[in-house]
Design a protein around this motif. Structure first.
Motif, PDB file in Angstrom:
ATOM      1  N   ASN A 138       0.756  -1.245   0.398  1.00  0.00           N
ATOM      2  CA  ASN A 138       0.062  -0.128   0.119  1.00  0.00           C
ATOM      3  C   ASN A 138       0.807   1.538  -0.405  1.00  0.00           C
ATOM      4  OD1 ASN A 138      -2.407  -1.711  -0.153  1.00  0.00           O
ATOM      5  ND2 ASN A 138      -2.538  -1.696   2.140  1.00  0.00           N
ATOM      6  N   PHE A 139       0.461   2.180  -1.092  1.00  0.00           N
ATOM      7  CA  PHE A 139       0.822   3.389  -0.857  1.00  0.00           C
ATOM      8  C   PHE A 139      -0.197   4.982  -0.131  1.00  0.00           C
ATOM      9  CE2 PHE A 139       3.958   1.285  -3.841  1.00  0.00           C
ATOM     10  CZ  PHE A 139       5.282   1.823  -2.571  1.00  0.00           C
ATOM     11  N   LEU A 140       0.728   5.324   0.862  1.00  0.00           N
ATOM     12  CA  LEU A 140      -0.150   6.315   1.425  1.00  0.00           C
ATOM     13  C   LEU A 140       0.387   7.598   0.895  1.00  0.00           C
ATOM     14  CD1 LEU A 140      -0.481   3.454   3.665  1.00  0.00           C
ATOM     15  CD2 LEU A 140      -2.138   5.036   4.596  1.00  0.00           C
ATOM     16  N   LYS A 141      -0.609   8.851   0.853  1.00  0.00           N
ATOM     17  CA  LYS A 141      -0.572  10.285   0.735  1.00  0.00           C
ATOM     18  C   LYS A 141      -1.485  10.916   2.266  1.00  0.00           C
ATOM     19  CE  LYS A 141      -0.558  14.273  -2.123  1.00  0.00           C
ATOM     20  NZ  LYS A 141      -0.836  15.205  -3.124  1.00  0.00           N
ATOM     21  N   ASN A 142      -0.441  11.526   2.212  1.00  0.00           N
ATOM     22  CA  ASN A 142      -1.058  12.295   3.787  1.00  0.00           C
ATOM     23  C   ASN A 142      -2.461  11.366   4.870  1.00  0.00           C
ATOM     24  OD1 ASN A 142       0.360  14.461   3.919  1.00  0.00           O
ATOM     25  ND2 ASN A 142      -0.428  14.865   1.867  1.00  0.00           N
ATOM     26  N   ASP A 143      -2.115  10.058   4.862  1.00  0.00           N
ATOM     27  CA  ASP A 143      -2.776   8.937   5.808  1.00  0.00           C
ATOM     28  C   ASP A 143      -3.624   8.486   4.716  1.00  0.00           C
ATOM     29  OD1 ASP A 143      -1.022   9.342   7.759  1.00  0.00           O
ATOM     30  OD2 ASP A 143      -2.231  10.965   8.656  1.00  0.00           O
ATOM     31  N   HIS A 144      -4.302   9.012   3.715  1.00  0.00           N
ATOM     32  CA  HIS A 144      -4.843   8.204   2.745  1.00  0.00           C
ATOM     33  C   HIS A 144      -4.356   7.506   1.470  1.00  0.00           C
ATOM     34  CE1 HIS A 144      -7.853  10.484   4.352  1.00  0.00           C
ATOM     35  NE2 HIS A 144      -7.510  11.629   4.226  1.00  0.00           N
ATOM     36  N   LEU A 145      -5.199   6.253   1.487  1.00  0.00           N
ATOM     37  CA  LEU A 145      -5.317   5.294   0.334  1.00  0.00           C
ATOM     38  C   LEU A 145      -4.469   5.822  -1.035  1.00  0.00           C
ATOM     39  CD1 LEU A 145      -3.511   2.431   0.250  1.00  0.00           C
ATOM     40  CD2 LEU A 145      -6.348   1.765  -0.290  1.00  0.00           C
ATOM     41  N   ILE A 146      -3.467   5.591  -1.735  1.00  0.00           N
ATOM     42  CA  ILE A 146      -2.943   5.851  -3.248  1.00  0.00           C
ATOM     43  C   ILE A 146      -3.217   4.869  -4.128  1.00  0.00           C
ATOM     44  CG2 ILE A 146      -1.620   7.212  -4.734  1.00  0.00           C
ATOM     45  CD1 ILE A 146      -3.124   9.075  -2.174  1.00  0.00           C
ATOM     46  N   TYR A 147      -2.502   3.911  -3.727  1.00  0.00           N
ATOM     47  CA  TYR A 147      -2.755   2.674  -4.522  1.00  0.00           C
ATOM     48  C   TYR A 147      -2.152   1.950  -4.116  1.00  0.00           C
ATOM     49  CZ  TYR A 147      -2.772   1.635  -9.880  1.00  0.00           C
ATOM     50  OH  TYR A 147      -3.198   0.707 -10.987  1.00  0.00           O
ATOM     51  N   ARG A 148      -2.733   0.987  -4.634  1.00  0.00           N
ATOM     52  CA  ARG A 148      -1.245  -0.742  -3.794  1.00  0.00           C
ATOM     53  C   ARG A 148      -1.062  -1.683  -5.423  1.00  0.00           C
ATOM     54  NH1 ARG A 148      -7.054  -1.966  -1.692  1.00  0.00           N
ATOM     55  NH2 ARG A 148      -7.888  -2.726  -3.730  1.00  0.00           N
ATOM     56  N   GLN A 149      -0.307  -1.930  -5.052  1.00  0.00           N
ATOM     57  CA  GLN A 149       0.686  -2.673  -6.197  1.00  0.00           C
ATOM     58  C   GLN A 149       1.520  -4.070  -5.452  1.00  0.00           C
ATOM     59  OE1 GLN A 149       1.557  -3.358  -9.097  1.00  0.00           O
ATOM     60  NE2 GLN A 149       1.702  -1.624 -10.237  1.00  0.00           N
ATOM     61  N   TRP A 150       1.717  -4.917  -6.686  1.00  0.00           N
ATOM     62  CA  TRP A 150       2.238  -6.293  -5.905  1.00  0.00           C
ATOM     63  C   TRP A 150       4.160  -5.623  -6.635  1.00  0.00           C
ATOM     64  CZ3 TRP A 150       0.622 -10.326  -4.170  1.00  0.00           C
ATOM     65  CH2 TRP A 150      -0.263 -10.723  -4.377  1.00  0.00           C
TER      66      TRP A 150
END
Length: 955
Positions: A138-150
């Motif tokens: 998971n990648f988050l920006k300012n505590d909000h989820l931005i994207y999921r990636q393998w």
């Protein structure tokens, strides 16, 4: 590998790997970055945290940009462990989130998130799901989820890494640490549902609306996806249709469904592989990109005010399997009434709730605090449990099923990936003696291999061989190897297609299970053990398929083999477990000719000694080299010296040697043995005949006992075994006289002897009596006795090779195991995960690389090579490859300088001798102090140990 342009001395920071332009303060929390030379590669301008990688106990780290030059950018993410002194991003073994364009790069490909970040923003990298060969991030920006990636890395190689372009920057980093806890990503907040940026999210009203279409690219659909996957605590959600836009082309569409972890944000659920969705414009169900052929009526279409629901029914499995490719039942509701239900395979990483939109203005309200409808819950559970036979399996998502029947299934692997893919049969674990299964190979490509055996429910579905842990075992067909907690043993190879190979349960208690492997002619291939770890009822029939295409048919049955009522006869000679060199003719066994190297050979009875059948006899048929007799444990190596492992004993009449628990003794006044004599061995049990216990083993000549001693019986009991010391040894199995020749009062005296409380064999003071034994290496007339004590080896050698080279390399490994008996061997195949590899490499004294073109082109081997550090390394290079190796290793001067030999096959005696001599040279001086310490303590050489300083001639 990349060569650095900057040749100035490195500035080392403990726990980090970085170039000189990185300066770290506050234990790495403050990172200052200077400009780099224009010729330096961007892929090397990074800092990596090497103290620990992301794992289930250490799940995330964060970074805040304090300052950065305008127009430059930061790369934030994970990569495998950097090579010391030359850190760099790898292409297909990394994932990184770029600040300038919000792109996520993985495997050299970029994906737009539409969420760049800059000064003041805090970004987070979090481990969401761990697999054996890849993980969901998971990648988050300012505590909000931005994207999921393998990312194509196992947990042990997810090292936090931050890179920059050629700019100056200041960063604040909170590196991962154990005990830090995890991030609570609240699914109730619509702002945490990620997808197209033109979808507005109202956290208070829980309303999401497609307010803006993509102006650059024409899109047919948009979606937002839940930040967490369905689990045992989250199995249902609903949306209320707020608005369906209208224009000349028709009404809009809202859809609801489930998608995999890496689903793109511009499709409807159900349009992509491994997704399923219910669309309210036409009421149709879509699954895996296809419209489902079901009756559709206007009653299934929805209008504003209607509620659409989506739920899942999981099978009764352990919680750790909820994110794996298992068969589940997905269902959809309209206003609380069941609309559709469908059994489908959940993707690896789990199913994530998803809402789709078609036109600008489409809007729904998320309802996440609702409960699954109870009125038809039992109907759904029944529908899942009454599914076809695929419901009985847990398997990799790459496995396809066909020709399903109540007691058999045919399945195929078409993918060419060399990661092992597992199939487990769940419905009927092997629980009673005789339960088993068998497989028939219908298709097998030249590059493919298959392994069958047993594993427990937690075994990884991808990337792990059977036998890679103590709770599994497996027989690999083409290579002819049997792997379990007791190590890897060479056994008979599979002879060709249509040969049926079976596996059945032979013994089980609370601690251990013994499995037998046979071919369709009834010949025993071998036995293996599995540690139960308390899961007494969890022995699951398992098959591993490696690098398709391959197709097999699997059959299973309760009490497939009747071993409960075995007769007391020892069986015909061809039923005894034996190596290829031992020829069976009726009741006669003969070591026909020596193998290409002189190793011992044994023949093991098909069944163990049991109370009332604990004495067996052989007739000595050869004159020059008499066969021996003894007892072996269930998983004894028939190519090994009997008695060289714990739980084994043998007596050799030609020399008067007794070998017990890896210790050799010599009888001072042994009886005289000649051709035609009857040599016998018996066991007096003190407890259940197949449970671990102390007993008494004794040997007889023509029914007259000549030696007895206490003996530790291993779990699973002991098996009558015939020993063939050299070519031409021959013996006849005598099926007569099962009675015990020892009078009861004598047996009782033996059992009550004080030595029953001692260690087997007797301590040195006991050896001064009449039946004393002396060490094989003792000179005549020695004043005292030198006792050889068995010790567990704590010396290790690591053997590195690719999975695809395993069949070619396995014979070399077997030679080395037998030659260096005082060393434990770890291999690339036995250490599947990078964490296992690192631990094994760290404790090894020497590393041998079996180099080939496949090795030099393998990303896996580059990772393994990076873990070698300063360990001594030898190259056993394939004589058919070019040198120096190409591709990944071409720029590494260390490879060209490593000591090496060229090898072809084990039949090439000279090259194998050269390899062992080279290993001797390196090992000879490593442990001189340890060797002196051993001799001071009174410990001699173990069986099979050779003088490492002498030239090797083993053939």
């Amino acid at each position: 590998m990349y060569t650095r342009k900057d040749k100035s001395p490195r500035l080392l920071t403990p726990g980090f790997e970085h170039l000189n332009n990185f300066v770290l303060f506050d234990d790495g929390g403050d990172v200052f970055v200077k400009k780099i030379d224009q010729d330096e590669s961007l892929t090397t301008n990074l800092v990596q945290f090497t103290k620990c990688s992301l794992s289930e106990d250490c799940t995330y780290y964060t970074m805040t940009i304090k300052s950065i030059t305008e127009g430059e950018f930061v790369m934030f993410g994970l990569t495998n462990r950097c090579v010391p002194g030359n850190p760099m991003w790898t292409i297909d073994r990394s994932v990184r989130y770029h600040s300038n364009d919000g792109g996520i790069f993985n495997g050299g490909l970029g994906i737009k998130t539409y969420h760049p970040y800059t000064i003041g923003d805090r970004v987070t990298c979090r481990l969401d799901y761990t697999g054996p060969d890849r993980c969901l991030i998971n990648f988050l920006k300012n505590d909000h989820l931005i994207y999921r990636q393998w990312v194509n890395l196992p947990p042990g190689q997810l090292y936090p890494t931050i890179g920059l372009s050629r700019t100056e920057a200041k960063l604040r980093v909170d590196w991962p640490r154990p005990g830090k806890g995890d991030i609570d990503i609240k699914k109730e907040l619509t702002s945490n549902w990620f997808g197209w940026t033109g979808i507005s999210r109202d956290d208070d009203k829980k309303v999401v609306t497609l307010t803006e279409a993509d102006k650059e690219v024409e899109r047919t659909a948009y979606n937002i996806q839940c930040p967490v996957a369905f689990s045992q605590n989250f199995t249902y959600f609903e949306v209320e249709v707020v608005n369906k836009s209208q224009d000349v082309s028709g009404p809009g569409c809202n859809s609801i469904g489930l998608v995999p972890g890496n689903c793109e944000p511009f499709i409807m659920p159900g349009w992509a592989a491994c997704s399923i969705g219910y669309h309210n414009d036409d009421g149709i169900l879509y699954c895996d990109g296809e419209e489902q052929k079901v009756e559709t009526t206007s009653l299934k279409m929805c209008k504003p005010g209607d509620k659409m629901g989506c739920g899942i029914v999981f099978p009764e499995i352990e919680s750790r399997h909820f994110r794996e490719p298992i068969l589940v039942l997905v269902y959809f509701t309209k206003n609380g009434e069941l609309v559709y239900k469908k059994r489908t395979r959940q993707p690896r990483g789990g199913f994530f709730p998803c809402v789709g939109f078609h036109k600008q203005g489409d809007s729904v309200k998320l309802i996440l605090d609702c409960q699954p409808p109870k009125s038809f819950h039992q109907e759904l559970v029944t529908a899942l449990n009454s599914a076809d036979v695929t419901a009985d399996f847990r398997c990799s998502e790459l496995i396809e099923f066909s020709e399903l029947a109540p007691s058999s299934a045919t399945f195929t692997l078409t993918d060419s990936d060399d990661h092992p893919q597992l199939v487990q049969y769940l419905r009927y674990p092997l629980s009673d003696v005789g339960d088993g299964f068998h497989i028939e190979v219908l298709q097998l490509a030249s590059s493919t291999d298959i392994q069958l055996g047993i594993s427990l429910s937690g075994h990884p579905m991808e990337g792990s061989f059977l036998g890679s842990n103590v709770t599994s075992c497996g027989y690999q067909l083409k290579i002819g190897s049997l792997t379990s907690k007791d190590g890897t043993r060479t056994v008979a190879k599979w002879t060709g297609q249509r040969e049926i190979i079976s596996c059945y349960l032979d013994y089980k208690d609370e601690v251990i299970a013994i499995l037998c492997f046979k071919n369709n002619s009834g010949e025993m291939i071998g036995r293996a053990t599995v540690a139960l770890n308390g899961q007494v009822s969890g022995l699951l029939a398992s098959v591993v398929m490696l690098s398709g295409p391959c197709t097999i048919r699997m059959n299973w049955s309760r009490s497939l083999y009747n071993t409960l009522n075995l007769d007391r006869a020892w069986g015909e000679a061809d039923q005894w477990l034996r190596p290829l060199g031992v020829i069976a003719t009726k009741n006669k066994l003969t070591l026909k000719s020596a193998n290409s190297y002189s190793f011992a050979a044994n023949a093991q009875c098909r069944q163990p000694m049991l109370t009332g059948s604990s004495f067996f006899s052989i007739k000595l048929l050869s004159g020059d080299s008499l066969p021996g007799i003894g007892l072996s444990k269930a998983v004894s190596d028939v190519n090994n010296v009997l008695g060289s492992e714990s739980g084994e004993v043998s007596f050799l009449p030609s020399t008067g040697d007794l070998i017990i628990n890896n210790t050799k003794w010599r009888l001072i006044s042994p009886p005289t043995f000649t051709k035609g004599d009857i040599l016998q061995c018996g066991m007096i049990f003190t407890g259940a005949d197949r449970a671990a216990q102390k007993g008494v083993v004794y040997f007889c000549l023509n029914d007259q006992p000549f030696y007895h001693c206490p003996f530790n019986v291993a779990y699973g009991g002991v098996y009558p075994t015939i020993v063939f010391p050299s070519s031409g040894s021959s013996a006849e199995i005598l099926q007569t006289s099962r009675s015990q020749p020892i009078p009861e009062h004598v047996a009782a005296e033996w059992l009550n002897n004080d030595t029953m409380e001692g260690v087997v064999p007797h301590v040195a003071s006991e050896m001064l009596k009449k039946d004393a034994y002396v060490d094989d290496n003792m000179a005549d007339g020695a004043d005292g006795l030198f006792v050889i004590e068995s010790t567990q080896s704590d010396r290790h050698i690591y053997l590195s090779h690719t999975v695809r080279d395993k069949e070619r390399i396995e014979p070399f490994i077997n030679v080395l195991r037998r030659h260096y008996r005082n060393y434990e061997f770890e291999t690339s195949a036995s250490c599947v995960g990078m964490t296992n590899k690192q631990e094994a490499i760290q404790k090894s004294e020497l590393i041998v690389i079996f180099m080939s073109d496949l090795y030099s082109e393998s990303h896996e081997m580059v990772l393994e090579y990076s873990c070698f550090g300063g360990k001594p390394v030898i190259l056993a290079a394939d004589s058919r490859m070019t040198w120096p190796p190409q591709n990944y290793f071409i720029d590494d001067p260390n490879v060209a300088r490593l000591p090496r030999v060229f090898i072809d096959t084990v039949q090439d005696h000279e090259s194998v001798n050269n390899l062992i001599n080279l290993m001797n040279d390196l090992l000879d001086g490593m442990n001189e102090k340890e060797a002196k310490s051993i001799m001071k303590k009174g410990r001699g050489k173990k069986l099979g140990q050779m003088n490492s300083s002498s030239t090797c001639q083993i053939f």
